[in-house]
Structures are given as structure tokens and as C-alpha cells.
Scaffold this active site. Sequence first.
Site, PDB file in Angstrom:
ATOM      1  N   SER A 145      10.279  98.370  75.017  1.00  0.00           N
ATOM      2  CA  SER A 145       9.762  97.595  76.149  1.00  0.00           C
ATOM      3  C   SER A 145      10.446  98.162  77.382  1.00  0.00           C
ATOM      4  CB  SER A 145      10.176  96.127  75.982  1.00  0.00           C
ATOM      5  OG  SER A 145      10.081  95.435  77.207  1.00  0.00           O
ATOM      6  N   TYR A 158      16.354  89.945  73.250  1.00  0.00           N
ATOM      7  CA  TYR A 158      15.168  90.814  73.169  1.00  0.00           C
ATOM      8  C   TYR A 158      15.488  92.195  73.722  1.00  0.00           C
ATOM      9  CZ  TYR A 158      10.386  92.428  74.109  1.00  0.00           C
ATOM     10  OH  TYR A 158       9.212  93.152  74.154  1.00  0.00           O
TER      11      TYR A 158
END
Length: 268
Positions: A145, A158
Site C-alpha cells: 500500500s 496496517y
Amino acid sequence: MSQNGIMYGKTAWITGASSGIGEALVYQFVKEGATVIISSNDIQGLRRVKAACGSGSSRVIIAPFDLADTSDITALVDEQIKNLGKIDYLLNIGGISQRSRVEETPLWLDRKIFEINYFGTIALTKAVLIHMIKQRSGHLVATSSISGRFGFPLRSGYSASKQALHGFFETVFLENKKHNIRVSVIIPGRVRTNISLHALNAEGKETGQMDEGLAGGISPEKAALIIIKGIMNNKKEILVGGKELLLLHIRRLCPWLFFRIADKVKPT
Ligand SMILES: NC(=O)c1ccc[n+]([C@@H]2O[C@H](COP(=O)([O-])OP(=O)(O)OC[C@H]3O[C@@H](n4cnc5c(N)ncnc54)[C@H](OP(=O)(O)O)[C@@H]3O)[C@@H](O)[C@H]2O)c1
């Protein structure tokens, strides 16, 4: 499907296949002639995706498993190898996001996010890699990401789990390029999927909310096309998204500016 598809005769394993980016990739791989193993934790969703492949659905194999529990992963991989003979592409797309501040996030939740995003992904990758080394070919793909390249508010676990994937997959490549193993890491910005709805809050519950920024992201179909092009071109990193990708360059080239603005950017 025609025998002219660029994936004709190839086999691919796609996790996160029941939704979003993974689902869109399944349709493209099947359209291009590949035989595709599809995984996620959602058997009904996988059945729906297989059915949506129409005449190509005979080349779609459903192999559900929970990324948070990969104790039986070697047996699952061996079974697929026995049936198909080889796996040419492993696309680790499955993952979960987070929306909670550091101080309110219990450690068990950090561990859960790591189990799914990091340990689940590397467990499958290790089990497949052994066969790719034997066949002296294969392309491993992981999904990071933009917040796998920098910290970002409400995504401590995350971001950390995605950053860990970079270290792992770069090492896999350096150790195994001599075996003709290719490695690509997808770095999405904003792609319009359900990722924020399933993101976990401080209680470990799904937020159920679509982020404003994400709603304006590119479509999963467009993301899938960019990803396939990147894989075909053997890119080490495949950037997917819109203007939010600028943050990557700002973080690298002008860190002081990144630290001034990153907490003011609308959530992805
Ligand atoms: N969309 C974006 O803007 C964006 C940005 C950066 C990175 N990413 C990354 O892109 C990847 C795909 O996300 P997406 O946007 O397509 O989101 P999505 O629509 O929510 O899809 C996530 C997929 O992962 C699977 N998954 C989640 N937890 C799992 C578990 N414990 N075991 C097995 N499968 C599990 C889901 O299946 P289940 O139904 O079984 O949960 C689903 O198929 C993720 O790794 C995400 O972090 C997305």
C-alpha cells in the site's frame, strides 16, 4: 477465452479473490486464458466470482482458506500442484485494513492484522516458492500500500504489516533470482473497493464505512489492468492509483513536507 490470451496455458493463484482488486484480477486472468486458483475466507463470494467467469469458470478452482490460520497451507498447496502440475503466478492480494489510533489499539489487534497481511501471505508464498524453485520459474506478487511506504494516521499495524512485506519479498527475490523467480510488489493508493468497510476499529470490529478518499479512487478493473501490465513487464514495484501516489515521491524527495501534510490528507 481464446488460445491467443497472454496467459494461455498458465496457472495463477489469487488470494483476496472474492472482492475488489483480487476479484477484478481473477476476471482478467481468466479472460487471458489462465487457469486460476481463487482463495479467500468467503466461500459464497468465491462461488459467485467463479460463476461470473462464465465459459471460463471451468478453469477456476476454489480453494478457500483463512489467511489468519495457515496451519494446513502446505497440504493445500501440494494438492493444487498435484492437480495442476505447476503454479506460474502467485498473486497475494488478500488483506485487511485498520482505523484506530496507536494508543487505543490493543496488541492482539496488531497481531491479528499481522497474521492476515504478513504471516498469512508469507506462509502461502513459502509453500509455493518451494515448487517454483523446483520448476525453475515463477512470479510472486505481494500487495503493499502507499502506507506500506510510510506511516499514516489510524493505520499503525496496517502500515507496519505492509512495510514488512517489502523486506520479505525483496529478500525472496535476491535469494532466488538465480532460480528464475520473479517478484513484484503492488503499491496501491486509492482503489474503490470495500477495504475501508472491512477495516478494523480499536475493538477489532469492521468500521462499515466507505472512506471519502477511497470513494473517489480508481476502479478495481482499472487497477487490475495496471497490475497485469506491471507483472508482464516484470516491474519490481507496481504503483496503482491517482494523484495520491504523489505522497510517495514527497516522502522520498521532500520528507519534511511529507511530515507537515500527511496527517491532513483525507483518509485513503
Ligand atoms: N483499495 C485500496 O485503495 C487499497 C489501498 C492500498 C492497499 N490495498 C490492498 O489491496 C489488497 C486488496 O484489497 P481490496 O481493496 O481489494 O479490498 P477488499 O475488497 O476488502 O478485498 C480484500 C480481500 O481480502 C480477503 N481477506 C481479508 N481477510 C482475509 C482472511 N483473514 N483470510 C482470507 N482472505 C481474507 C477478503 O476476503 P474475505 O471476504 O474472505 O474477507 C477479500 O477477498 C489488500 O491487501 C489491501 O490492503 C488496497
